[in-house]
Design a protein around this motif. Structure first.
Motif, PDB file in Angstrom:
ATOM      1  N   LYS A  16     -24.174   8.452 -44.660  1.00 15.75           N
ATOM      2  CA  LYS A  16     -25.724   8.209 -44.485  1.00 15.75           C
ATOM      3  C   LYS A  16     -26.160   9.457 -45.283  1.00 15.75           C
ATOM      4  CE  LYS A  16     -25.359   6.713 -39.929  1.00 15.75           C
ATOM      5  NZ  LYS A  16     -25.167   5.192 -40.078  1.00 15.75           N
ATOM      6  N   TRP A  17     -26.082  10.518 -45.087  1.00 16.72           N
ATOM      7  CA  TRP A  17     -26.483  11.849 -45.661  1.00 16.72           C
ATOM      8  C   TRP A  17     -26.475  11.904 -46.867  1.00 16.72           C
ATOM      9  CZ3 TRP A  17     -30.418  14.864 -44.014  1.00 16.72           C
ATOM     10  CH2 TRP A  17     -30.680  15.196 -42.601  1.00 16.72           C
ATOM     11  N   GLU A  18     -25.380  11.549 -47.416  1.00 17.41           N
ATOM     12  CA  GLU A  18     -25.030  11.615 -48.925  1.00 17.41           C
ATOM     13  C   GLU A  18     -25.769  10.660 -49.708  1.00 17.41           C
ATOM     14  OE1 GLU A  18     -20.569  13.621 -48.885  1.00 17.41           O
ATOM     15  OE2 GLU A  18     -20.733  11.391 -49.453  1.00 17.41           O
ATOM     16  N   ARG A  19     -25.980   9.530 -49.129  1.00 17.85           N
ATOM     17  CA  ARG A  19     -26.890   8.363 -50.007  1.00 17.85           C
ATOM     18  C   ARG A  19     -28.195   8.635 -49.813  1.00 17.85           C
ATOM     19  NH1 ARG A  19     -25.675   3.170 -51.100  1.00 17.85           N
ATOM     20  NH2 ARG A  19     -23.569   2.577 -50.871  1.00 17.85           N
ATOM     21  N   TYR A  20     -28.674   9.395 -49.031  1.00 20.22           N
ATOM     22  CA  TYR A  20     -30.264   9.744 -48.879  1.00 20.22           C
ATOM     23  C   TYR A  20     -30.290  10.923 -49.873  1.00 20.22           C
ATOM     24  CZ  TYR A  20     -32.180   7.263 -45.109  1.00 20.22           C
ATOM     25  OH  TYR A  20     -32.894   6.284 -43.806  1.00 20.22           O
ATOM     26  N   LEU A  21     -29.351  12.116 -49.722  1.00 18.87           N
ATOM     27  CA  LEU A  21     -29.603  12.994 -50.677  1.00 18.87           C
ATOM     28  C   LEU A  21     -29.159  12.947 -52.000  1.00 18.87           C
ATOM     29  CD1 LEU A  21     -28.095  15.675 -47.897  1.00 18.87           C
ATOM     30  CD2 LEU A  21     -30.525  15.693 -48.802  1.00 18.87           C
ATOM     31  N   GLY A  22     -28.382  11.871 -52.297  1.00 19.03           N
ATOM     32  CA  GLY A  22     -27.844  11.606 -53.563  1.00 19.03           C
ATOM     33  C   GLY A  22     -26.938  12.613 -54.280  1.00 19.03           C
ATOM     34  N   THR A  23     -25.986  12.996 -53.319  1.00 21.40           N
ATOM     35  CA  THR A  23     -25.006  14.231 -53.608  1.00 21.40           C
ATOM     36  C   THR A  23     -23.919  14.129 -52.695  1.00 21.40           C
ATOM     37  OG1 THR A  23     -24.487  16.439 -54.356  1.00 21.40           O
ATOM     38  CG2 THR A  23     -26.287  16.065 -52.473  1.00 21.40           C
ATOM     39  N   THR A  24     -22.857  14.748 -52.876  1.00 19.54           N
ATOM     40  CA  THR A  24     -21.797  14.987 -51.844  1.00 19.54           C
ATOM     41  C   THR A  24     -21.822  16.170 -51.008  1.00 19.54           C
ATOM     42  OG1 THR A  24     -20.625  16.428 -53.415  1.00 19.54           O
ATOM     43  CG2 THR A  24     -20.101  13.948 -53.454  1.00 19.54           C
ATOM     44  N   THR A  25     -21.327  16.109 -49.934  1.00 19.06           N
ATOM     45  CA  THR A  25     -21.603  17.023 -48.812  1.00 19.06           C
ATOM     46  C   THR A  25     -20.089  17.572 -48.439  1.00 19.06           C
ATOM     47  OG1 THR A  25     -21.219  15.268 -47.121  1.00 19.06           O
ATOM     48  CG2 THR A  25     -23.489  15.916 -47.853  1.00 19.06           C
ATOM     49  N   THR A  26     -20.077  18.824 -48.064  1.00 20.93           N
ATOM     50  CA  THR A  26     -18.626  19.462 -47.346  1.00 20.93           C
ATOM     51  C   THR A  26     -19.123  19.841 -45.882  1.00 20.93           C
ATOM     52  OG1 THR A  26     -19.238  21.648 -48.133  1.00 20.93           O
ATOM     53  CG2 THR A  26     -17.954  20.189 -49.693  1.00 20.93           C
ATOM     54  N   THR A  27     -18.189  20.494 -45.221  1.00 26.58           N
ATOM     55  CA  THR A  27     -18.131  20.479 -43.934  1.00 26.58           C
ATOM     56  C   THR A  27     -17.727  21.716 -43.145  1.00 26.58           C
ATOM     57  OG1 THR A  27     -17.233  18.066 -43.929  1.00 26.58           O
ATOM     58  CG2 THR A  27     -17.308  19.220 -41.546  1.00 26.58           C
ATOM     59  N   LEU A  28     -18.445  22.227 -42.404  1.00 24.01           N
ATOM     60  CA  LEU A  28     -18.194  23.364 -41.537  1.00 24.01           C
ATOM     61  C   LEU A  28     -17.809  22.772 -40.063  1.00 24.01           C
ATOM     62  CD1 LEU A  28     -17.918  26.488 -40.830  1.00 24.01           C
ATOM     63  CD2 LEU A  28     -20.559  26.144 -40.274  1.00 24.01           C
ATOM     64  N   THR A  29     -16.598  23.018 -39.980  1.00 17.46           N
ATOM     65  CA  THR A  29     -16.122  22.376 -38.561  1.00 17.46           C
ATOM     66  C   THR A  29     -15.000  23.162 -37.877  1.00 17.46           C
ATOM     67  OG1 THR A  29     -14.898  20.246 -37.823  1.00 17.46           O
ATOM     68  CG2 THR A  29     -14.161  20.882 -39.863  1.00 17.46           C
ATOM     69  N   GLU A  30     -13.999  22.542 -37.038  1.00 22.73           N
ATOM     70  CA  GLU A  30     -13.203  23.556 -36.447  1.00 22.73           C
ATOM     71  C   GLU A  30     -12.164  23.927 -37.371  1.00 22.73           C
ATOM     72  OE1 GLU A  30     -12.925  24.260 -32.833  1.00 22.73           O
ATOM     73  OE2 GLU A  30     -15.122  23.751 -33.170  1.00 22.73           O
ATOM     74  N   GLU A  31     -11.536  25.250 -37.251  1.00 25.63           N
ATOM     75  CA  GLU A  31     -10.573  25.655 -38.234  1.00 25.63           C
ATOM     76  C   GLU A  31      -9.262  24.831 -38.514  1.00 25.63           C
ATOM     77  OE1 GLU A  31      -7.820  29.753 -39.078  1.00 25.63           O
ATOM     78  OE2 GLU A  31      -9.308  29.610 -37.153  1.00 25.63           O
ATOM     79  N   TYR A  32      -8.912  23.897 -37.373  1.00 24.22           N
ATOM     80  CA  TYR A  32      -7.294  23.340 -37.704  1.00 24.22           C
ATOM     81  C   TYR A  32      -7.668  21.919 -38.422  1.00 24.22           C
ATOM     82  CZ  TYR A  32      -8.960  20.001 -33.774  1.00 24.22           C
ATOM     83  OH  TYR A  32      -9.597  18.991 -32.898  1.00 24.22           O
ATOM     84  N   LEU A  33      -9.232  21.536 -38.402  1.00 24.82           N
ATOM     85  CA  LEU A  33      -9.552  20.514 -39.356  1.00 24.82           C
ATOM     86  C   LEU A  33      -9.877  20.760 -40.724  1.00 24.82           C
ATOM     87  CD1 LEU A  33     -11.830  18.571 -36.766  1.00 24.82           C
ATOM     88  CD2 LEU A  33      -9.608  17.843 -37.418  1.00 24.82           C
ATOM     89  N   SER A  34     -10.355  22.310 -41.065  1.00 25.00           N
ATOM     90  CA  SER A  34     -10.683  22.713 -42.043  1.00 25.00           C
ATOM     91  C   SER A  34      -9.936  22.246 -43.649  1.00 25.00           C
ATOM     92  CB  SER A  34     -11.268  24.007 -41.989  1.00 25.00           C
ATOM     93  OG  SER A  34     -10.235  24.939 -41.845  1.00 25.00           O
ATOM     94  N   GLU A  35      -8.572  22.355 -43.154  1.00 23.30           N
ATOM     95  CA  GLU A  35      -7.761  21.988 -44.452  1.00 23.30           C
ATOM     96  C   GLU A  35      -8.170  20.489 -44.847  1.00 23.30           C
ATOM     97  OE1 GLU A  35      -3.238  21.687 -45.684  1.00 23.30           O
ATOM     98  OE2 GLU A  35      -3.881  22.847 -44.111  1.00 23.30           O
ATOM     99  N   LYS A  36      -8.248  19.721 -44.024  1.00 17.77           N
ATOM    100  CA  LYS A  36      -8.557  18.272 -44.430  1.00 17.77           C
ATOM    101  C   LYS A  36      -9.873  17.852 -44.733  1.00 17.77           C
ATOM    102  CE  LYS A  36      -7.522  13.338 -43.012  1.00 17.77           C
ATOM    103  NZ  LYS A  36      -7.095  12.380 -42.217  1.00 17.77           N
TER     104      LYS A  36
END
Length: 391
Positions: A36-56
Protein backbone atom coordinates in the motif's frame (compact mmCIF):
# COMPACT_ATOMS: atom_id res chain seq x y z
CA UNK A 1 13.37 10.49 -0.64
CA UNK A 2 14.25 7.29 1.23
CA UNK A 3 11.29 5.75 3.07
CA UNK A 4 11.73 3.21 5.87
CA UNK A 5 8.83 1.34 7.46
CA UNK A 6 9.29 0.50 11.15
CA UNK A 7 7.35 -1.86 13.42
CA UNK A 8 6.19 0.69 16.01
CA UNK A 9 4.85 -0.08 19.48
CA UNK A 10 2.34 -2.76 18.47
CA UNK A 11 4.70 -5.40 17.12
CA UNK A 12 4.28 -7.74 20.11
CA UNK A 13 0.50 -7.32 20.05
CA UNK A 14 0.56 -8.64 16.46
CA UNK A 15 2.33 -11.90 17.30
CA UNK A 16 2.28 -14.70 16.14
CA UNK A 17 2.14 -13.06 12.69
CA UNK A 18 5.12 -10.78 13.41
CA UNK A 19 7.28 -13.68 14.58
CA UNK A 20 8.13 -14.26 10.92
CA UNK A 21 7.62 -10.86 9.25
CA UNK A 22 7.74 -7.14 9.97
CA UNK A 23 4.46 -5.34 10.64
CA UNK A 24 4.79 -3.88 7.12
CA UNK A 25 4.30 -7.29 5.52
CA UNK A 26 0.95 -8.06 7.14
CA UNK A 27 -1.80 -8.42 4.54
CA UNK A 28 -5.04 -6.56 5.19
CA UNK A 29 -7.46 -5.64 2.43
CA UNK A 30 -6.00 -6.74 -0.90
CA UNK A 31 -2.39 -5.63 -0.41
CA UNK A 32 0.19 -5.89 2.34
CA UNK A 33 0.80 -2.69 4.30
CA UNK A 34 4.15 -2.31 2.52
CA UNK A 35 2.54 -2.68 -0.91
CA UNK A 36 0.00 0.00 0.00
CA UNK A 37 2.67 2.53 1.04
CA UNK A 38 4.81 1.78 -2.01
CA UNK A 39 1.89 2.31 -4.37
CA UNK A 40 0.96 5.61 -2.75
CA UNK A 41 4.57 6.85 -2.57
CA UNK A 42 5.60 5.54 -5.99
CA UNK A 43 8.82 4.05 -4.66
CA UNK A 44 10.21 1.04 -2.84
CA UNK A 45 10.66 0.90 0.94
CA UNK A 46 12.94 -0.91 3.34
CA UNK A 47 12.36 -2.00 6.93
CA UNK A 48 13.47 -1.35 10.48
CA UNK A 49 12.45 -4.46 12.41
CA UNK A 50 13.72 -7.03 14.92
CA UNK A 51 17.39 -7.93 14.51
CA UNK A 52 16.72 -11.60 13.74
CA UNK A 53 14.43 -10.57 10.85
CA UNK A 54 16.74 -7.91 9.44
CA UNK A 55 18.77 -10.23 7.17
CA UNK A 56 15.62 -11.18 5.23
CA UNK A 57 14.03 -7.73 5.62
CA UNK A 58 16.97 -5.27 5.58
CA UNK A 59 17.00 -1.54 6.17
CA UNK A 60 18.67 0.83 3.72
CA UNK A 61 19.52 4.14 5.37
CA UNK A 62 20.56 7.24 3.43
CA UNK A 63 21.47 10.80 4.38
CA UNK A 64 17.80 11.85 4.44
CA UNK A 65 15.13 9.40 5.59
CA UNK A 66 11.46 9.43 6.40
CA UNK A 67 10.53 6.76 8.92
CA UNK A 68 6.92 5.51 8.72
CA UNK A 69 5.07 3.54 11.39
CA UNK A 70 3.89 0.45 9.51
CA UNK A 71 0.87 -0.10 11.74
CA UNK A 72 -0.77 2.93 10.06
CA UNK A 73 -2.36 2.32 6.66
CA UNK A 74 -1.88 5.08 4.08
CA UNK A 75 -4.54 7.35 2.63
CA UNK A 76 -4.37 10.44 0.39
CA UNK A 77 -4.26 12.98 3.22
CA UNK A 78 -1.71 11.09 5.29
CA UNK A 79 0.57 10.40 2.32
CA UNK A 80 0.55 14.09 1.36
CA UNK A 81 1.58 15.01 4.91
CA UNK A 82 4.37 12.42 4.84
CA UNK A 83 5.65 13.70 1.49
CA UNK A 84 5.76 17.26 2.84
CA UNK A 85 7.78 16.47 5.96
CA UNK A 86 10.88 18.58 6.57
CA UNK A 87 13.94 17.65 8.69
CA UNK A 88 13.08 17.34 12.40
CA UNK A 89 9.36 17.26 11.80
CA UNK A 90 7.14 14.41 13.02
CA UNK A 91 3.51 13.48 12.46
CA UNK A 92 1.64 12.20 15.51
CA UNK A 93 -1.84 10.86 16.08
CA UNK A 94 -2.42 11.09 19.80
CA UNK A 95 0.51 9.38 21.53
CA UNK A 96 1.52 7.37 18.44
CA UNK A 97 4.10 8.66 16.00
CA UNK A 98 3.07 8.05 12.38
CA UNK A 99 6.14 9.36 10.56
CA UNK A 100 9.22 11.53 11.06
CA UNK A 101 12.06 12.97 9.00
CA UNK A 102 15.51 12.00 10.23
CA UNK A 103 19.08 12.24 9.02
CA UNK A 104 21.77 9.60 9.29
CA UNK A 105 23.92 11.88 11.44
CA UNK A 106 21.34 11.75 14.24
CA UNK A 107 22.42 9.26 16.90
CA UNK A 108 19.01 9.14 18.54
CA UNK A 109 15.54 10.51 17.98
CA UNK A 110 14.28 12.90 20.64
CA UNK A 111 10.79 14.05 19.71
CA UNK A 112 11.02 16.91 22.21
CA UNK A 113 13.33 18.55 19.68
CA UNK A 114 10.96 17.89 16.79
CA UNK A 115 8.20 20.05 15.42
CA UNK A 116 5.09 17.97 16.04
CA UNK A 117 2.34 17.94 13.39
CA UNK A 118 -0.97 16.50 14.58
CA UNK A 119 -2.88 14.19 12.25
CA UNK A 120 -6.54 14.73 13.07
CA UNK A 121 -8.25 12.74 10.30
CA UNK A 122 -9.46 9.16 10.30
CA UNK A 123 -7.14 6.38 9.19
CA UNK A 124 -6.85 2.63 9.58
CA UNK A 125 -4.51 1.53 12.37
CA UNK A 126 -3.65 -2.14 13.00
CA UNK A 127 -3.01 -2.51 16.72
CA UNK A 128 -4.17 -6.09 17.46
CA UNK A 129 -4.27 -9.42 15.61
CA UNK A 130 -8.06 -9.29 15.43
CA UNK A 131 -7.90 -5.91 13.68
CA UNK A 132 -6.68 -7.77 10.60
CA UNK A 133 -10.10 -9.33 9.99
CA UNK A 134 -12.20 -6.76 11.86
CA UNK A 135 -10.87 -3.87 9.72
CA UNK A 136 -10.56 -5.90 6.54
CA UNK A 137 -13.83 -4.57 5.14
CA UNK A 138 -12.61 -0.95 5.22
CA UNK A 139 -9.09 -1.86 4.03
CA UNK A 140 -10.41 -3.95 1.14
CA UNK A 141 -12.65 -1.15 -0.11
CA UNK A 142 -9.74 1.32 -0.02
CA UNK A 143 -7.43 -1.08 -1.86
CA UNK A 144 -10.08 -1.78 -4.49
CA UNK A 145 -10.26 1.93 -5.30
CA UNK A 146 -6.47 2.20 -5.33
CA UNK A 147 -5.94 -0.77 -7.67
CA UNK A 148 -8.78 -0.16 -10.11
CA UNK A 149 -8.80 3.62 -10.52
CA UNK A 150 -8.61 4.55 -14.20
CA UNK A 151 -8.47 0.90 -15.29
CA UNK A 152 -10.91 -1.43 -17.05
CA UNK A 153 -11.86 -4.88 -15.85
CA UNK A 154 -11.74 -7.97 -18.01
CA UNK A 155 -15.28 -8.86 -19.14
CA UNK A 156 -17.45 -10.89 -16.77
CA UNK A 157 -18.14 -14.28 -18.41
CA UNK A 158 -21.73 -14.75 -19.58
CA UNK A 159 -22.25 -17.83 -17.39
CA UNK A 160 -21.56 -15.85 -14.19
CA UNK A 161 -24.61 -14.90 -12.14
CA UNK A 162 -23.85 -11.36 -10.99
CA UNK A 163 -25.23 -8.52 -8.86
CA UNK A 164 -23.73 -5.00 -9.11
CA UNK A 165 -21.24 -5.79 -11.90
CA UNK A 166 -19.86 -2.23 -11.64
CA UNK A 167 -18.28 -3.26 -8.30
CA UNK A 168 -16.41 -6.23 -9.81
CA UNK A 169 -12.89 -6.09 -11.23
CA UNK A 170 -11.30 -9.06 -12.98
CA UNK A 171 -7.60 -9.14 -13.86
CA UNK A 172 -6.02 -10.90 -16.83
CA UNK A 173 -5.80 -14.68 -16.73
CA UNK A 174 -8.63 -15.18 -14.23
CA UNK A 175 -10.92 -18.17 -14.86
CA UNK A 176 -14.51 -18.28 -13.59
CA UNK A 177 -17.62 -19.92 -15.02
CA UNK A 178 -21.04 -20.75 -13.53
CA UNK A 179 -20.42 -18.93 -10.27
CA UNK A 180 -22.45 -16.30 -8.37
CA UNK A 181 -20.88 -12.95 -7.50
CA UNK A 182 -22.86 -10.54 -5.31
CA UNK A 183 -21.03 -7.22 -5.21
CA UNK A 184 -24.01 -5.25 -3.91
CA UNK A 185 -22.57 -5.61 -0.38
CA UNK A 186 -19.03 -4.61 -1.34
CA UNK A 187 -16.47 -4.78 -4.15
CA UNK A 188 -15.13 -8.05 -5.54
CA UNK A 189 -11.54 -8.15 -6.82
CA UNK A 190 -10.38 -11.19 -8.80
CA UNK A 191 -6.64 -11.16 -9.34
CA UNK A 192 -4.34 -12.36 -12.10
CA UNK A 193 -4.28 -16.05 -12.98
CA UNK A 194 -6.87 -16.99 -10.36
CA UNK A 195 -9.65 -19.54 -10.61
CA UNK A 196 -13.14 -19.71 -9.14
CA UNK A 197 -14.63 -23.13 -9.77
CA UNK A 198 -18.23 -23.87 -10.68
CA UNK A 199 -21.02 -23.53 -8.14
CA UNK A 200 -19.18 -21.11 -5.86
CA UNK A 201 -21.19 -18.28 -4.27
CA UNK A 202 -19.27 -15.17 -3.23
CA UNK A 203 -20.55 -12.08 -1.43
CA UNK A 204 -18.36 -8.96 -1.30
CA UNK A 205 -16.23 -7.38 -0.11
CA UNK A 206 -13.90 -10.08 -1.40
CA UNK A 207 -10.38 -10.27 -2.79
CA UNK A 208 -8.81 -13.22 -4.58
CA UNK A 209 -5.13 -12.41 -4.99
CA UNK A 210 -2.81 -13.55 -7.78
CA UNK A 211 -2.65 -17.29 -8.40
CA UNK A 212 -5.26 -18.17 -5.75
CA UNK A 213 -8.10 -20.63 -6.21
CA UNK A 214 -11.67 -21.06 -4.98
CA UNK A 215 -12.70 -24.72 -5.15
CA UNK A 216 -16.01 -26.23 -6.27
CA UNK A 217 -19.20 -24.95 -4.59
CA UNK A 218 -17.41 -22.76 -2.05
CA UNK A 219 -19.46 -20.28 0.01
CA UNK A 220 -17.73 -17.00 0.87
CA UNK A 221 -19.03 -14.12 2.97
CA UNK A 222 -17.26 -10.75 3.09
CA UNK A 223 -15.07 -9.25 4.10
CA UNK A 224 -12.66 -11.99 3.05
CA UNK A 225 -9.17 -11.84 1.52
CA UNK A 226 -7.58 -14.90 -0.08
CA UNK A 227 -3.88 -14.09 -0.47
CA UNK A 228 -1.56 -15.08 -3.33
CA UNK A 229 -1.47 -18.80 -4.21
CA UNK A 230 -4.00 -19.74 -1.49
CA UNK A 231 -6.74 -22.35 -1.87
CA UNK A 232 -10.14 -22.16 -0.20
CA UNK A 233 -13.18 -24.42 -0.09
CA UNK A 234 -16.20 -25.07 2.12
CA UNK A 235 -17.50 -22.01 3.99
CA UNK A 236 -15.39 -18.92 4.70
CA UNK A 237 -16.58 -15.76 6.46
CA UNK A 238 -14.72 -12.49 7.18
CA UNK A 239 -11.26 -14.06 7.14
CA UNK A 240 -7.80 -13.16 5.84
CA UNK A 241 -5.30 -15.66 4.43
CA UNK A 242 -1.90 -13.99 3.96
CA UNK A 243 -0.53 -16.19 1.18
CA UNK A 244 0.36 -19.77 0.18
CA UNK A 245 -2.12 -21.22 2.69
CA UNK A 246 -4.82 -23.83 2.12
CA UNK A 247 -8.31 -24.27 3.48
CA UNK A 248 -9.27 -26.37 0.52
CA UNK A 249 -12.09 -28.57 1.79
CA UNK A 250 -15.49 -28.49 3.49
CA UNK A 251 -15.63 -27.00 6.96
CA UNK A 252 -16.03 -23.51 8.39
CA UNK A 253 -13.45 -20.74 8.81
CA UNK A 254 -14.81 -17.50 10.22
CA UNK A 255 -13.51 -14.23 11.69
CA UNK A 256 -10.03 -15.66 11.39
CA UNK A 257 -6.51 -14.95 10.14
CA UNK A 258 -4.11 -17.50 8.66
CA UNK A 259 -0.46 -16.63 8.03
CA UNK A 260 1.58 -18.17 5.21
CA UNK A 261 2.07 -21.88 4.49
CA UNK A 262 -0.80 -22.97 6.75
CA UNK A 263 -3.03 -25.94 5.98
CA UNK A 264 -6.50 -26.63 7.37
CA UNK A 265 -7.50 -30.30 7.12
CA UNK A 266 -10.75 -31.50 5.56
CA UNK A 267 -13.94 -30.97 7.59
CA UNK A 268 -12.13 -28.83 10.15
CA UNK A 269 -14.12 -26.04 11.81
CA UNK A 270 -13.54 -23.08 14.05
CA UNK A 271 -16.06 -21.51 16.40
CA UNK A 272 -16.38 -17.75 16.04
CA UNK A 273 -19.12 -17.20 18.66
CA UNK A 274 -19.25 -18.36 22.28
CA UNK A 275 -22.29 -20.35 23.41
CA UNK A 276 -23.11 -17.64 25.96
CA UNK A 277 -22.62 -14.88 23.34
CA UNK A 278 -20.13 -13.07 25.57
CA UNK A 279 -17.12 -11.02 24.46
CA UNK A 280 -14.28 -13.16 23.14
CA UNK A 281 -10.89 -13.06 24.86
CA UNK A 282 -7.76 -13.90 22.88
CA UNK A 283 -4.26 -14.91 23.99
CA UNK A 284 -1.88 -11.94 23.94
CA UNK A 285 1.86 -12.45 23.65
CA UNK A 286 2.27 -8.87 24.84
CA UNK A 287 0.64 -9.42 28.25
CA UNK A 288 1.05 -13.22 28.31
CA UNK A 289 -2.58 -13.50 29.25
CA UNK A 290 -5.99 -13.41 27.62
CA UNK A 291 -6.97 -9.97 26.33
CA UNK A 292 -10.46 -8.61 25.80
CA UNK A 293 -11.14 -8.10 22.11
CA UNK A 294 -14.37 -6.14 22.39
CA UNK A 295 -15.74 -8.56 19.79
CA UNK A 296 -18.59 -11.01 19.93
CA UNK A 297 -17.28 -12.82 16.84
CA UNK A 298 -13.63 -13.93 16.83
CA UNK A 299 -12.23 -17.17 15.48
CA UNK A 300 -8.76 -18.58 14.78
CA UNK A 301 -5.39 -16.81 14.61
CA UNK A 302 -2.81 -19.18 13.08
CA UNK A 303 0.86 -18.34 12.55
CA UNK A 304 3.01 -19.33 9.56
CA UNK A 305 3.70 -22.99 8.75
CA UNK A 306 1.05 -24.34 11.15
CA UNK A 307 -1.21 -27.21 10.12
CA UNK A 308 -4.18 -29.14 11.41
CA UNK A 309 -5.44 -32.63 10.55
CA UNK A 310 -8.89 -33.62 9.33
CA UNK A 311 -11.91 -32.93 11.56
CA UNK A 312 -9.99 -30.57 13.82
CA UNK A 313 -12.21 -28.39 16.02
CA UNK A 314 -11.02 -24.99 17.25
CA UNK A 315 -12.71 -23.16 20.11
CA UNK A 316 -13.78 -19.54 19.83
CA UNK A 317 -10.76 -17.24 20.00
CA UNK A 318 -7.95 -19.76 19.48
CA UNK A 319 -4.37 -18.63 18.89
CA UNK A 320 -1.95 -21.05 17.22
CA UNK A 321 1.71 -20.08 16.99
CA UNK A 322 4.27 -20.81 14.26
CA UNK A 323 4.98 -24.35 12.97
CA UNK A 324 2.40 -26.12 15.14
CA UNK A 325 0.90 -29.43 14.04
CA UNK A 326 -2.55 -30.14 15.49
CA UNK A 327 -4.60 -33.34 15.14
CA UNK A 328 -6.91 -35.73 16.96
CA UNK A 329 -10.42 -35.59 18.43
CA UNK A 330 -11.73 -33.00 20.85
CA UNK A 331 -10.94 -29.31 21.17
CA UNK A 332 -7.27 -28.35 21.64
CA UNK A 333 -6.69 -25.56 24.15
CA UNK A 334 -7.24 -22.02 22.89
CA UNK A 335 -3.55 -21.15 22.96
CA UNK A 336 -1.27 -23.54 21.10
CA UNK A 337 2.41 -22.51 21.39
CA UNK A 338 4.74 -22.49 18.40
CA UNK A 339 6.35 -25.82 17.49
CA UNK A 340 3.69 -27.86 19.32
CA UNK A 341 2.75 -31.35 18.10
CA UNK A 342 -0.51 -32.94 19.24
CA UNK A 343 -4.03 -31.97 20.20
CA UNK A 344 -6.66 -32.13 22.94
CA UNK A 345 -4.95 -35.11 24.57
CA UNK A 346 -1.70 -33.18 24.96
CA UNK A 347 1.28 -31.75 23.10
CA UNK A 348 4.95 -32.55 22.63
CA UNK A 349 7.64 -30.42 21.01
CA UNK A 350 7.74 -30.37 17.22
CA UNK A 351 11.49 -30.46 16.59
CA UNK A 352 12.86 -27.99 14.07
CA UNK A 353 14.56 -30.74 12.06
CA UNK A 354 11.18 -32.32 11.31
CA UNK A 355 9.39 -28.98 10.90
CA UNK A 356 11.99 -27.76 8.40
CA UNK A 357 11.78 -30.98 6.41
CA UNK A 358 8.02 -30.49 6.04
CA UNK A 359 8.44 -26.80 5.19
CA UNK A 360 10.86 -27.63 2.38
CA UNK A 361 8.42 -30.12 0.85
CA UNK A 362 5.41 -27.81 1.21
CA UNK A 363 7.19 -24.77 -0.26
CA UNK A 364 8.75 -26.71 -3.13
CA UNK A 365 5.22 -27.64 -4.31
CA UNK A 366 4.70 -23.92 -5.01
CA UNK A 367 8.22 -23.56 -6.48
CA UNK A 368 9.47 -21.52 -3.50
CA UNK A 369 12.78 -22.28 -1.76
CA UNK A 370 13.04 -22.76 1.98
CA UNK A 371 16.15 -20.65 2.53
CA UNK A 372 18.82 -20.47 5.18
CA UNK A 373 17.29 -17.14 6.19
CA UNK A 374 13.93 -18.85 6.73
CA UNK A 375 15.59 -21.53 8.85
CA UNK A 376 17.37 -18.95 11.03
CA UNK A 377 14.14 -17.04 11.63
CA UNK A 378 12.26 -20.19 12.62
CA UNK A 379 15.14 -21.34 14.85
CA UNK A 380 14.88 -18.02 16.67
CA UNK A 381 11.12 -18.39 17.05
CA UNK A 382 11.64 -21.92 18.42
CA UNK A 383 13.99 -20.59 21.09
CA UNK A 384 11.96 -17.55 22.19
CA UNK A 385 8.75 -19.59 22.46
CA UNK A 386 10.23 -22.42 24.55
CA UNK A 387 8.74 -20.96 27.72
CA UNK A 388 5.20 -21.56 26.40
CA UNK A 389 5.78 -25.27 25.67
CA UNK A 390 5.79 -28.03 28.22
CA UNK A 391 9.09 -29.66 27.31
Amino acid sequence: MNYILFDGTVRNALLPFTFTRPVADIRIGILTIREKWERYLGTTTTTLTEEYLSEKFPMVEMEQNIMINASFLPNDILVEMVRNLEPNQAIFRGEEVIAFYTQDTQEEVNFEKYEIIEYANDCLFVAHTWDIFAKNDAALREDFELLTEGRHSQPIPKSVNVLSPENIFIEEGAKLEFVTLNASTGPIYIGKNTEIMEGSVIRGPFALCEGAQVKLATKVYGATTVGPECRIGGEVNNSVLFGYSNKGHDGFLGNSVLGEWCNIGADSNNSNLKNNYEEVKLWSYETEGFAKTGLQFCGLMMGDHSKCGINTMFNTGTVVGVSANIFGSGFPRNFVPSFSWGGASGFTTYLTSKAFQTAKIVMSRRHVDFTEQDAKILEHVFEVTKKYRKE
